[in-house]
Each structure stands twice: as C-alpha cells, then as structure tokens.
Design a protein around this motif. Structure first.
Motif, PDB file in Angstrom:
ATOM      1  N   ILE A   4      25.647  12.347  51.275  1.00  0.00           N
ATOM      2  CA  ILE A   4      26.282  12.762  50.255  1.00  0.00           C
ATOM      3  C   ILE A   4      27.704  12.682  50.452  1.00  0.00           C
ATOM      4  N   ASN A   5      28.227  12.309  49.267  1.00  0.00           N
ATOM      5  CA  ASN A   5      29.734  11.820  49.229  1.00  0.00           C
ATOM      6  C   ASN A   5      30.283  13.104  48.447  1.00  0.00           C
ATOM      7  N   VAL A   6      31.865  13.438  48.940  1.00  0.00           N
ATOM      8  CA  VAL A   6      32.327  14.428  47.987  1.00  0.00           C
ATOM      9  C   VAL A   6      33.733  13.841  47.871  1.00  0.00           C
ATOM     10  N   SER A   7      34.433  14.321  46.931  1.00  0.00           N
ATOM     11  CA  SER A   7      35.772  13.955  46.630  1.00  0.00           C
ATOM     12  C   SER A   7      36.627  15.152  46.529  1.00  0.00           C
ATOM     13  N   LEU A   8      37.632  15.291  47.341  1.00  0.00           N
ATOM     14  CA  LEU A   8      38.729  16.525  47.181  1.00  0.00           C
ATOM     15  C   LEU A   8      39.687  15.927  45.999  1.00  0.00           C
ATOM     16  N   ALA A   9      40.003  14.745  45.476  1.00  0.00           N
ATOM     17  CA  ALA A   9      40.650  14.707  44.541  1.00  0.00           C
ATOM     18  C   ALA A   9      40.298  14.797  43.144  1.00  0.00           C
TER      19      ALA A   9
END
Length: 333
Positions: free
Chosen positions: A131-136
């Motif tokens: 799983i990849n996540v992005s805070l931006a």
C-alpha cells in the motif's frame, strides 16, 4: 397429590438438616465449587487490521511514522498487517516546486519526519499487500477546502511571494501556488533586481478564480486595495491621477501611490470622436476623472473625462492646443 407431598417432604428434610446440625453443636459442612479460570477480554482482541482489499484508492487513513524506508521515503503504520510506504515525493506540500525530481513532484516533495509522528494520509496505490500513501495529497484536499472557504467569505489573505515572471507573481496560499497578474498588483519596476526583491515578501490578496478541477488559482491585490477605498471611489466621485500606460482601447490611470489603477476607456475620453488615444493623452500626464463604475469582484475601476467637459470636445481642443504650443516651442528652438 401423593407425588407433591413426597417432594415437599424431601425439601423440608433438606432444609432442616443444617438447622439440626447447628442445634446439636456440630459444624456445618459447606461444599465449595472448584475454582474456574477467569478470561480477561481486551478490546484489541476483537480488532482485525484492514486488509488491502478493504482499502480503496483516495481513502483517508491515519499514518504513524515508523522510520525511513530502505530506498526512499518512510514506512508508516496505517493499521494494516504490513506497513505502508510513504514515497519521498509525497511527504508534504511544497508550492514552489515546479518540476518532477527524485524527491519531488510539482507542488510537493520531501521533508524530514520523526518516528512516532501521526498524520493524515491518502491511499494512492494498492497492489496485493503493498500500500502506498501520500501525506501531500491529503494536505492538498484540506488546502483546497480552506481556499474555497476563503473565497466564499471573500476575506483578504496574507500570501507569500514565491517567484516572479514577466506576466505576474506566484504566491503561496494555504501552501497552494496562486498566480497574481501584474494588472492586479503594483509592479515595482522592470529590472530583474526590482522584481526579485519581491520574493519572500507578503501581500494581501483576494481571489479572482478558484477552480480545483483545473488546478487554477488566481488572486488579486487590487481587489484588497479597492475594498479599502470604496468610500473614496464611489461612482460620481471626481479623482485625480497620472497616466501610466497608453493602450489602443484607452489609458491606464494611476490613482494612488500604492498602485491602484483605473481604466479610462477610449469611448470615455471625450464627447467628440477619438481615433487615437496617444494623440489626446501622454504618459505622465495629470488628469481629473469621474468614477463611473467600481467592480469589487474583478477589482476594476472605470473612469471618464468626457463627463467633465463643459462643452463637447473640450478634451480634443485641449489636446490640440497643447500640441500647437509644444510644436511652437520646438520650432522656436
């Protein structure tokens, strides 16, 4: 009835036996049940981490930073069985970034995070257990909502200048890049030094356009100036200014030292026919005008000199007289 009597007699004897024992002075024997094992229940015993199949793209999740990832970025705990990856280019919003790099994308990039820090992230990729996540991306969603709220309430915002160009300045609004055209902000000069001196400074802006779908954000300093001078620039007011630019369609008149301009349209110069603006007005010329319209939404001020003419064509006559006087002086020299 006989059965009932037998049952009642048995119950009476069972109850009476302890009483007879106590009267006879014998200790009363008590049978104790064997101890049972106690099972303590914890809320975590019922928790089942979400599986990748239950997590969808664009879903907002709570991310706890675990530490740096071997290649780049960070590992974060989102409650799944396997830590999620936070890529280096998705750590935070960076409105001054314009190109894609190893640790950056337009508008976002890298910064240092501490283990244990907790942020909101947005799922940007799911492949099996990975799983990849992005805070931006999560921060950008919040920023656009705040920008929309600022636009709806029509309040001024203190924006920081990020960079300048021939067309205008790019400023940071809620860590989103917004464009301010020079027509909506007083340009201090034309030299690179004068323009670069603006970088890092703050200006008060209001929005001209907010379009999240096309990622278009335009702002204006003129709208703020206009709002502060509405009483002075009410339609019908006579104002003085200096011609700062000549266009085919009219003249730009500077109304204040901080760069508030108005437009004197070619149709509003004189009651007589005007074919060439530069034949009537010149850059640096002082003029008196009547305010005919103020639009607080786009920050425009419309002016007129023909409404001050005592006779139709006075502006043309004055321009002809000035031209004749200038020509006479030139001939004498």
């Amino acid at each position: 009835r006989e059965a009932m009597r037998a049952a009642m007699t048995t119950a009476t004897l069972l109850l009476a036996a302890p009483c007879f024992a106590l009267l006879a002075g014998r200790p009363l024997s008590v049978r104790r049940a064997p101890p049972r094992s106690v099972v303590r229940l914890d809320a975590t015993a019922f928790y089942k981490p979400p599986t990748p199949a239950s997590l969808g793209l664009d879903e907002i999740v709570t991310c706890t930073v675990l530490g740096p990832a071997p290649a780049s970025g960070y590992f974060v705990d989102i409650g799944s069985a396997k830590p999620a990856l936070l890529p280096a280019a998705d750590v935070c919003l960076l409105p001054n970034v314009t190109k894609k790099g190893t640790h950056s994308k337009p508008g976002q990039g890298w910064r240092d995070l501490e283990a244990g820090d907790v942020y909101e992230g947005q799922i940007i990729g799911v492949s099996g257990d990975d799983i990849n996540v992005s805070l931006a991306c999560a921060q950008r969603s919040v920023a656009w909502r705040r920008v929309k709220q600022i636009e709806d309430e029509d309040v001024a915002y203190n924006a920081t200048v990020l960079r300048v160009s021939e067309a205008g300045a790019t400023v940071s609004v809620e860590r989103l890049p917004a464009f301010v055209p020079w027509s909506h902000w007083h340009r201090p000069g034309d030299t690179p030094e004068q323009l670069s001196s603006l970088i890092g400074s703050e200006i008060r802006v209001k929005f001209l356009e907010v379009d999240r779908q096309s990622k278009r954000l335009m702002a204006s300093n003129r709208r703020v100036q206009l709002q502060e001078r509405l009483a002075e620039l009410a339609p019908g007011q006579v104002v003085s200014g200096t011609v700062t630019a000549i266009k085919d369609y009219g003249a730009v008149v500077r109304l204040s030292d901080d760069g508030l301009d108005g437009l004197l349209h070619i149709s509003q110069i004189s009651q007589g026919f005007v074919n060439n603006v530069s034949a009537i007005l010149a850059i640096g010329q002082e003029v008196r005008c009547v305010v005919i319209k103020v639009d607080v939404k786009d920050g425009s001020v419309s002016l007129s000199t023909k409404r001050l003419e005592q006779r139709p064509g006075d502006m043309l006559a004055a321009a002809s007289a000035k031209w004749a006087a200038d020509n006479k002086e030139a001939t004498a020299e």
